[in-house]
Scaffold this active site. Structure first.
Site: not given
Length: 348
Positions: A33, A116, A134
């Protein structure tokens, strides 16, 4: 069939086989991520393999030298991500005994982990019912439900988060999050999506109202600053050169570069020669100066456009702490400089 069911069915039939989707290990999911922030999957995947192979556990990453981390990150850009990655690994390894926080709220406290990323780790690793929001999610939901809220406003983020949470099946939040991101990445793309093959063609409000091209609404264009860099490549009688570490805050922090002359605009040979001989390297005996690049390289960052020229400067002296060609390539450089080194095969 409702929105979530159609979406998940599409995902199961069309999803890409990505390495971080085959694990619930929070370390590997966190790693992926962070890498995928502001980076395309195709570009980030080789780096994920390199990092997970070199640093298979958070302890391995924590114990690594920062320069090694930056070198492995070279070319991925936004280097603050790599520095934060390293510091967070040290915190998790040393303060949390290598165990990542098991909830969204606790994950948010980690350096470099925003809403996020925390939501992604919490849902993918711990199956917590928290939605990821996102650019992909903004695009899919704004088009499907015809939402004209400005996605640059904080209130809009809350609006979309609440909507995504309402749509999310609480017993399997991970697959919903994966599905909506994948749908935005593969089907509901920013420009010219093929709506004729979309599973939501009959129910998408933006398609019905011919608003696909104008949603989501996004205001406030980024102001871009132009900067002008002249890199000075010294070559002494031993063939060594000189590099320096960028220690000031800002772009490329803790990466290496050649001595830099920053100017207000693109400058010519006479300007550089005068500055080099009378100010920057006045203690050296200069044998010659040459425009190494012949054309300005424009390197675009998110908020800055760098106009870069390279200048070769031969000197008759020996550089103290000079670096030879072999060692030169072992240092972490901004990719625009590393590419120059590779291309020129600098004999130094």
């Amino acid at each position: 069939m409702n929105f979530s069911n159609i979406l998940i069915k599409w995902y199961l039939q069309n999803k890409r086989d990505l390495p971080w989707r085959n694990t619930t290990n929070p370390y590997l999911i966190w790693l992926s991520e962070i890498m995928l922030q502001q980076t395309r999957v195709a570009q980030g995947t080789p780096y994920f393999f390199s990092f997970s192979e070199e640093f298979p556990t958070v302890f391995d990453l924590a114990n690594a030298d920062e320069e090694k981390v930056l070198k492995l990150w070279q070319g991925l850009g936004y280097y603050s991500r790599a520095r934060n990655l390293h510091k967070t690994a040290q915190y998790v390894a040393n303060e949390l005994n290598g165990i990542f926080p098991p909830s969204y709220i606790e994950l948010l406290k980690l350096k470099g982990v925003g809403e996020y990323t925390a939501a992604a780790i919490a849902s993918f690793s711990y199956n917590e019912a928290v939605p990821v929001v996102d650019g992909n999610v903004f695009r899919v939901l704004s088009r499907y439900f015809d939402i004209e809220s400005d996605i640059m406003l904080p209130a809009t983020k809350k609006e979309f988060t609440a909507l995504a949470h309402e749509l999310m099946p609480k017993d399997n939040p991970a697959i919903f999050n994966q599905a909506i991101m994948e749908f935005g990445a593969l089907q509901c793309v920013p420009k010219s999506p093929d709506c004729t093959v979309c599973v939501f063609a009959d129910s998408c409000l933006a398609l019905q109202k011919r608003k696909v091209d104008i949603l989501p609404v996004k205001s406030k264009k980024i102001k871009v600053t132009n900067r002008f860099f002249n890199y000075l490549i010294l070559e002494d009688i031993l063939g060594n050169t000189l590099i320096q570490k960028r220690t000031a805050k800002g772009i490329w922090h803790n990466l290496y570069e050649f001595p830099l002359l920053e100017t207000q605009h693109i400058v010519d040979f006479d300007f550089v020669a005068n500055a080099v001989q009378n100010e920057i390297f006045s203690t050296y005996t200069i044998l010659g100066i040459e425009d190494y690049s012949h054309a300005t390289v424009i390197h675009k960052l998110s908020h800055q456009h760098l106009h870069i020229q390279f200048w070769k400067i031969k000197i008759s002296d020996i550089i103290e702490n000079g670096v030879d060609a072999v060692r030169l390539k072992t240092f972490p450089f901004p990719i625009v400089i590393y590419n120059f080194i590779e291309k020129q095969e600098i004999n130094c």
